[in-house]
Structure formats: structure tokens, C-alpha cells
Scaffold this active site. Structure first.
Site, short mmCIF file in Angstrom:
data_model
loop_
_atom_site.label_atom_id
_atom_site.label_comp_id
_atom_site.label_asym_id
_atom_site.label_seq_id
_atom_site.Cartn_x
_atom_site.Cartn_y
_atom_site.Cartn_z
N ARG A 236 -4.13 5.30 10.63
CA ARG A 236 -4.93 6.55 9.89
C ARG A 236 -4.99 7.71 10.57
O ARG A 236 -4.85 7.58 11.89
CB ARG A 236 -6.21 6.07 9.43
CG ARG A 236 -6.33 4.80 8.22
CD ARG A 236 -5.82 5.36 6.99
NE ARG A 236 -6.24 4.35 6.04
CZ ARG A 236 -5.30 3.33 5.58
NH1 ARG A 236 -3.90 3.32 5.89
NH2 ARG A 236 -5.68 2.64 4.66
N GLU A 265 -3.07 13.80 4.21
CA GLU A 265 -2.06 13.63 3.46
C GLU A 265 -2.06 13.76 2.21
O GLU A 265 -3.38 13.80 1.64
CB GLU A 265 -1.78 11.79 3.54
CG GLU A 265 -1.31 11.37 4.91
CD GLU A 265 -1.38 9.73 4.90
OE1 GLU A 265 -1.45 9.27 3.70
OE2 GLU A 265 -1.59 9.18 5.94
N HIS A 283 3.68 7.65 4.83
CA HIS A 283 2.76 6.63 4.61
C HIS A 283 3.45 5.34 3.87
O HIS A 283 3.05 4.78 2.89
CB HIS A 283 1.58 6.75 3.81
CG HIS A 283 0.23 5.83 4.07
ND1 HIS A 283 -0.92 6.50 4.52
CD2 HIS A 283 0.25 4.43 4.38
CE1 HIS A 283 -1.84 5.40 4.61
NE2 HIS A 283 -0.91 4.44 4.55
#
Ligand code: DGY
Length: 317
Positions: A236, A265, A283
Site C-alpha cells: 500500500r 491512487e 495496482h
């Protein structure tokens, strides 16, 4: 039949499974839903199958209908949910461990290699068509025989270690506690982060996002790395202080950075987008048909188990 809100579109097999056992509200157009929509949409539901695109903080949890007893997150990470607030309201939170370990470890290695071997610049040159082979063209850093520091030696960290061993890398790690010998497989444990960083020619972040790990890679800890280290983050964004990282990338202290997860993001830090030594993916960690189907099915079966038995083995503690 229990009623659930599925906040984002799942792969067809998982939606079919959910519709078989639940009165499931689907998000057919797969729009990202905001906090208000989440609260409204789950108003008449017994459970929510959430995704990492929803921030389910204490404010949201306070406003959820009392009918909501479980939030089943479609991810192994659950930093998007305030677990403490959920617990206070007796809402069970579950996640999807194990099934995404291998896919995520593959991407962790891909970004490490991409950063080390200058894949971003290479792809740009190849597409421009005017490059010329030479003995010193786009030289990168070789993984073979180098030291890899892994922060977080859970399932994914250990899977990264297994692949890295096949490159002949020497594995070092830092974790809340030292692993048993059978899991450690001769990886070298460091009881402090600084000690791990000082030997990390390559570094992979594989720990969960928590209050303790927020900005764990910052201007002070970046100084601990050997000069020219290659870093990667497939967990993360929270773990990295981006401004400090950009400075280290510009100065050459850090040779390059691979990212599959980043702060804000999908809005990327402008320097990450333009620096040649940052290799970024959007991701993709668990994004294979096999894994996303398994995750969706597990998120549904977590709900099923909870409604049948009142508990679930994948409850986040
Ligand atoms: C996870 O499961 O936490 C992944 O990042 C989702 O793709």
C-alpha cells in the site's frame, strides 16, 4: 435470504455464486461509489462486500444501518476500513488471504525487476525506434546474488522470498517477530528496521498498512540504505513518504523504485510519473482471472460462513 450490497463489479463466477445464495445488489456499471452511496445502498442490507476503492472510516461506520453485521473486503489488505470503529459497532470485517499470495508475489518481483533493469526507460526507447545498441546502453542492477530485504514476512513476503531465492538472492527480513525456522528458510532476521535497510541492496515492502507502518520509509530511514539501492512497494502507498522518496531518487541515493501501490491512487505523485527511474503499475498485484475469481468467491463465502455460523475464519483481528 440475506441481503447484501456488492459495491463493485466482481468476475461473473463470483457474482453468480453471490446471486445463488443472497439477495445481492450488484454494481452493474462498476461505478466507484462514494461514502454517501455506500451508506444509502447498504441501508436495507445485512452485509456489504466492499472493495479497496471505498474508504469505510469511522464516520461511515457510525452511519451504517444497524442491519449491517459484516463487511467482507475483496482484498487481503483492509487499510480502507476502520477496524476499531467496526469492532465497536459489532460489525465483523473479513478479508481474502492466501488466494492472492502467488499473483501478488509475481507482481512484487516484476516491479523489482522493472525498476532494477530500467524497464520504463527501455520500453520508451524501444517505442521511439531510434536507440542504438552499445555496451553501456541503459545498464541496470542485477538481482543475481544480491541482498534482498523484505519488510513484512507474511504469506506474500515469503512467496516473494521464494521466487527471489531462484535468482540466487540472499534474503534478509524484518517482521514483528522472527519466523519459525521452517518458514524462515535461512532468511536472515533483523530485529530493527534500520538494521534491515543497511543491508538491502534490493528492498520489497510487503507489510500491511497500519498506524505503525505509515511513512516507515521516510527521509531518515532512506539514509540507512546502501547507496544505489533498488526499492519496491507492492503493498500500500501509506508506507512511503513520497516527497522524501522523490528526493532520494533524484539524488541517486536510491537507484530506482518499483511501485504497484501508491498514495492517492489513481492520482500519482507528479514526480513518480515523470522520473525515468520509477517503474509504476496500476495496482495489478492480484489481477489474474484465477486470482480475482478466487478472491471474489472467498469474499462471498466469508459472508456465507458468517451468516450460517455467526463467525468467519477470515475475520480480521
Ligand atoms: C489486496 O488484496 O490487498 C490487493 O491489493 C487487492 O488487489
Amino acid at each position: 435470504m440475506k441481503k447484501i450490497l456488492i459495491t463493485r463489479k466482481l468476475l461473473p463466477l463470483s457474482e453468480k455464486y453471490a446471486l445463488k445464495i443472497f439477495n445481492a445488489k450488484l454494481n452493474k456499471e462498476d461505478k466507484i461509489i462514494n461514502q454517501e452511496d455506500l451508506i444509502k445502498g447498504s441501508n436495507d442490507c445485512d452485509g456489504i462486500l466492499s472493495s479497496l476503492t471505498e474508504k469505510i472510516d469511522a464516520g461511515v461506520i457510525a452511519k451504517l444501518s444497524s442491519s449491517v453485521k459484516i463487511i467482507s473486503n475483496f482484498a487481503v489488505g483492509y487499510g480502507n476500513i476502520d477496524i476499531v470503529a467496526a469492532r465497536k459497532r459489532n460489525i465483523v470485517v473479513t478479508n481474502t488471504p492466501d488466494v492472492l499470495t502467488d499473483a501478488t508475489a509475481e507482481i512484487a518481483i516484476l516491479i523489482l525487476l522493472g525498476a532494477a533493469r530500467r524497464a520504463k526507460e527501455g520500453a520508451e526507447w524501444a517505442n521511439k525506434k531510434d536507440w542504438k545498441w552499445s555496451a553501456d546502453f541503459l545498464m541496470g542492477k542485477q538481482l543475481t546474488g544480491a541482498r534482498l530485504g523484505i519488510l513484512g514476512m507474511g504469506r506474500i513476503g515469503r512467496a516473494v522470498a521464494n521466487i527471489a531465492r531462484s535468482f540466487g538472492m540472499i534474503i534478509h527480513y524484518h517482521n514483528r517477530s522472527q519466523l519459525d525456522k521452517n518458514l524462515e528458510k535461512e532468511a536472515i532476521y533483523h530485529n530493527s528496521l534500520e538494521s534491515l535497510l543497511s543491508v538491502s541492496d534490493f528492498f520489497s515492502i510487503n507489510c500491511p498498512a497500519t498506524k505503525e507502518t505509515k511513512h516507515i520509509i521516510n527521509k531518515d530511514t532512506l539514509k540507512c540504505f546502501p547507496d544505489g539501492a533498488v526499492l519496491s512497494n507492492s503493498a500500500r502507498g501509506d508506507m512511503i513518504d513520497d516527497d522524501a522518496m522523490v528526493k532520494s531518487l533524484k539524488s541517486g541515493k536510491i537507484f530506482s523504485l518499483g511501485l504497484d501501490a501508491y498514495n492517492g491512487e489513481p492520482n500519482i505523485h507528479p514526480d513518480y510519473a515523470t522520473l525515468p527511474n520509477v517503474f509504476v503499475l496500476p495496482h495489478l498485484g492480484s489481477s489474474t482471472i484465477k486470482t480475482r475469481t478466487a478472491m471474489g468467491n472467498l469474499a462471498v463465502s466469508n459472508l456465507e460462513e458468517f451468516f450460517k455460523t455467526g463467525k468467519c475464519k477470515n475475520t480480521v483481528k
